[in-house]
Motif scaffolding. Structure first.
Motif, PDB file in Angstrom:
ATOM      1  N   GLU A 260      36.014  64.884 -13.547  1.00  0.00           N
ATOM      2  CA  GLU A 260      35.359  66.112 -13.987  1.00  0.00           C
ATOM      3  C   GLU A 260      36.400  67.221 -14.095  1.00  0.00           C
ATOM      4  O   GLU A 260      36.396  68.172 -13.340  1.00  0.00           O
ATOM      5  CB  GLU A 260      34.234  66.499 -13.022  1.00  0.00           C
ATOM      6  CG  GLU A 260      34.633  66.431 -11.562  1.00  0.00           C
ATOM      7  CD  GLU A 260      33.460  66.477 -10.598  1.00  0.00           C
ATOM      8  OE1 GLU A 260      32.307  66.632 -11.044  1.00  0.00           O
ATOM      9  OE2 GLU A 260      33.704  66.369  -9.388  1.00  0.00           O
TER      10      GLU A 260
ATOM     11  N   VAL B  78      31.234  65.491 -16.386  1.00  0.00           N
ATOM     12  CA  VAL B  78      31.799  64.283 -15.774  1.00  0.00           C
ATOM     13  C   VAL B  78      32.056  63.259 -16.883  1.00  0.00           C
ATOM     14  O   VAL B  78      31.175  62.983 -17.710  1.00  0.00           O
ATOM     15  CB  VAL B  78      30.848  63.697 -14.724  1.00  0.00           C
ATOM     16  CG1 VAL B  78      31.446  62.419 -14.123  1.00  0.00           C
ATOM     17  CG2 VAL B  78      30.565  64.717 -13.619  1.00  0.00           C
TER      18      VAL B  78
ATOM     19  N   ARG C  51      35.564  58.006 -12.705  1.00  0.00           N
ATOM     20  CA  ARG C  51      34.983  59.140 -13.408  1.00  0.00           C
ATOM     21  C   ARG C  51      35.708  60.399 -12.958  1.00  0.00           C
ATOM     22  O   ARG C  51      36.072  60.537 -11.798  1.00  0.00           O
ATOM     23  CB  ARG C  51      33.484  59.265 -13.103  1.00  0.00           C
ATOM     24  CG  ARG C  51      32.626  58.178 -13.733  1.00  0.00           C
ATOM     25  CD  ARG C  51      31.197  58.257 -13.232  1.00  0.00           C
ATOM     26  NE  ARG C  51      31.111  57.903 -11.825  1.00  0.00           N
ATOM     27  CZ  ARG C  51      30.117  58.279 -11.012  1.00  0.00           C
ATOM     28  NH1 ARG C  51      29.145  59.073 -11.468  1.00  0.00           N
ATOM     29  NH2 ARG C  51      30.104  57.900  -9.744  1.00  0.00           N
TER      30      ARG C  51
ATOM     31  N   GLU D 220      31.288  55.024  -6.182  1.00  0.00           N
ATOM     32  CA  GLU D 220      30.295  55.837  -5.489  1.00  0.00           C
ATOM     33  C   GLU D 220      30.477  57.334  -5.742  1.00  0.00           C
ATOM     34  O   GLU D 220      29.722  58.143  -5.210  1.00  0.00           O
ATOM     35  CB  GLU D 220      30.359  55.549  -3.991  1.00  0.00           C
ATOM     36  CG  GLU D 220      29.974  54.115  -3.638  1.00  0.00           C
ATOM     37  CD  GLU D 220      30.202  53.782  -2.175  1.00  0.00           C
ATOM     38  OE1 GLU D 220      30.788  54.639  -1.462  1.00  0.00           O
ATOM     39  OE2 GLU D 220      29.808  52.683  -1.745  1.00  0.00           O
ATOM     40  N   GLY D 221      31.485  57.696  -6.546  1.00  0.00           N
ATOM     41  CA  GLY D 221      31.709  59.107  -6.866  1.00  0.00           C
ATOM     42  C   GLY D 221      32.360  59.898  -5.755  1.00  0.00           C
ATOM     43  O   GLY D 221      32.178  61.119  -5.670  1.00  0.00           O
TER      44      GLY D 221
ATOM     45  N   TYR E 179      35.509  55.188  -5.799  1.00  0.00           N
ATOM     46  CA  TYR E 179      35.347  55.782  -7.123  1.00  0.00           C
ATOM     47  C   TYR E 179      34.002  55.427  -7.736  1.00  0.00           C
ATOM     48  O   TYR E 179      33.371  56.263  -8.389  1.00  0.00           O
ATOM     49  CB  TYR E 179      36.482  55.346  -8.047  1.00  0.00           C
ATOM     50  CG  TYR E 179      37.749  56.144  -7.871  1.00  0.00           C
ATOM     51  CD1 TYR E 179      37.834  57.443  -8.360  1.00  0.00           C
ATOM     52  CD2 TYR E 179      38.854  55.618  -7.202  1.00  0.00           C
ATOM     53  CE1 TYR E 179      38.989  58.197  -8.201  1.00  0.00           C
ATOM     54  CE2 TYR E 179      40.014  56.359  -7.039  1.00  0.00           C
ATOM     55  CZ  TYR E 179      40.071  57.645  -7.538  1.00  0.00           C
ATOM     56  OH  TYR E 179      41.214  58.398  -7.372  1.00  0.00           O
TER      57      TYR E 179
ATOM     58  N   LEU F 167      34.147  63.014  -6.755  1.00  0.00           N
ATOM     59  CA  LEU F 167      33.379  63.990  -7.525  1.00  0.00           C
ATOM     60  C   LEU F 167      32.745  65.029  -6.611  1.00  0.00           C
ATOM     61  O   LEU F 167      32.498  64.774  -5.427  1.00  0.00           O
ATOM     62  CB  LEU F 167      32.287  63.289  -8.343  1.00  0.00           C
ATOM     63  CG  LEU F 167      32.755  62.211  -9.318  1.00  0.00           C
ATOM     64  CD1 LEU F 167      31.554  61.580 -10.004  1.00  0.00           C
ATOM     65  CD2 LEU F 167      33.731  62.782 -10.338  1.00  0.00           C
TER      66      LEU F 167
END
Length: 254
Positions: free
Chosen positions: A162, A193, A160, A228-229, A226, A232
């Motif tokens: 952003e 996102v 993901r 688990e973010g 990734y 981000l």
């Protein structure tokens, strides 16, 4: 006469946005570049090579605030060490660094390199400010343009992103450079996102390009981060205002 603000990478995607903001704020601006450029109103150019450590002392001389925006696919840590060494010897009072969100978490070479530049700045002895930003819209567009030439467009299904507009990052950096050293400041992501396949599809739709999207898995370790973010921004941060969709319309129509 007021001391100039030195901007490394001042001719790049981000630097081209930052320099006019500083100049419009009444600041003298000095741009470090590996290539010669003619001086313009309020901006002087100094030819230097950070990685080769050539001309750096002349570039930092008399500059109290330094914005380190220069970067490349390799050698950033050594280049940053050369810069901060010269800046410390020259008596710089504020070093502002652009980094990437997740630099301390994502086990990928580029992120590790950016974390190394952060460490070089934090250990320089110069009061510092570091801003971690998401991937720029310009970078995402460049990658998608290249991938869309393939028979099928790969898109890591666990990733993901952003993406953020370089103009929003530039405005924040100018604000930080004109302020006091603040250490590691809150991340700056874009307003939304996206799953990587959705970014691919948005580009294909905007450009009327017919290609299948091929979701790909990631290696287990990177995939976990990734999922688990880890790349981000944290919840509650202030996000950039300009959306990917608006940016894409600007570029496609242009």
């Amino acid at each position: 006469m007021a001391a100039p603000i030195l901007v490394t990478g001042g001719t790049g995607t981000l630097g081209r946005q930052v320099v006019p903001l500083l100049r419009d704020a009444g600041q003298r601006v000095r741009v470090l570049s590996r290539h010669e450029h003619p001086a313009s109103e309020g901006v002087e150019y100094v030819t230097a090579d950070l990685l080769a450590n050539e001309g750096v002392e002349r570039a930092v001389a008399g500059a109290e605030t330094i914005l380190h925006l220069a970067g490349g696919p390799k050698g950033d840590v050594e280049a940053t060490r050369n810069l901060v060494r010269a800046a410390a010897e020259a008596g710089a009072r504020h070093l502002v660094l652009i980094s990437v969100i997740g630099a301390d978490r994502v086990p990928v070479g580029y992120f590790r390199m950016k974390h190394g530049t952060e460490a070089a700045v934090a250990g320089s002895g110069i009061p510092w400010t570091t801003l971690r930003a998401a991937q720029f819209h310009d970078l995402v567009l460049m990658v998608l343009r290249k991938m869309a030439k393939l028979p099928a467009v790969p898109a890591p299904k666990q990733v993901r992103l952003e993406p953020v507009d370089a103009r929003d990052v530039a405005a924040r950096l100018a604000e930080l450079a004109l302020g006091s050293p603040a250490g590691l400041v809150p991340d700056l992501p874009g307003p939304t996102v996206y799953a990587a396949p959705d970014l691919v599809r948005s580009y294909l739709g905007a450009t009327a390009t017919r290609r299948p999207v091929l979701p790909l898995p990631l290696p287990p370790r990177a995939g976990r981060v990734y999922r688990e973010g880890g790349n981000l921004a944290a919840e509650g941060v202030t996000r950039g205002a300009r959306s990917w969709e608006d940016f894409l319309r600007e570029r496609v129509s242009a």
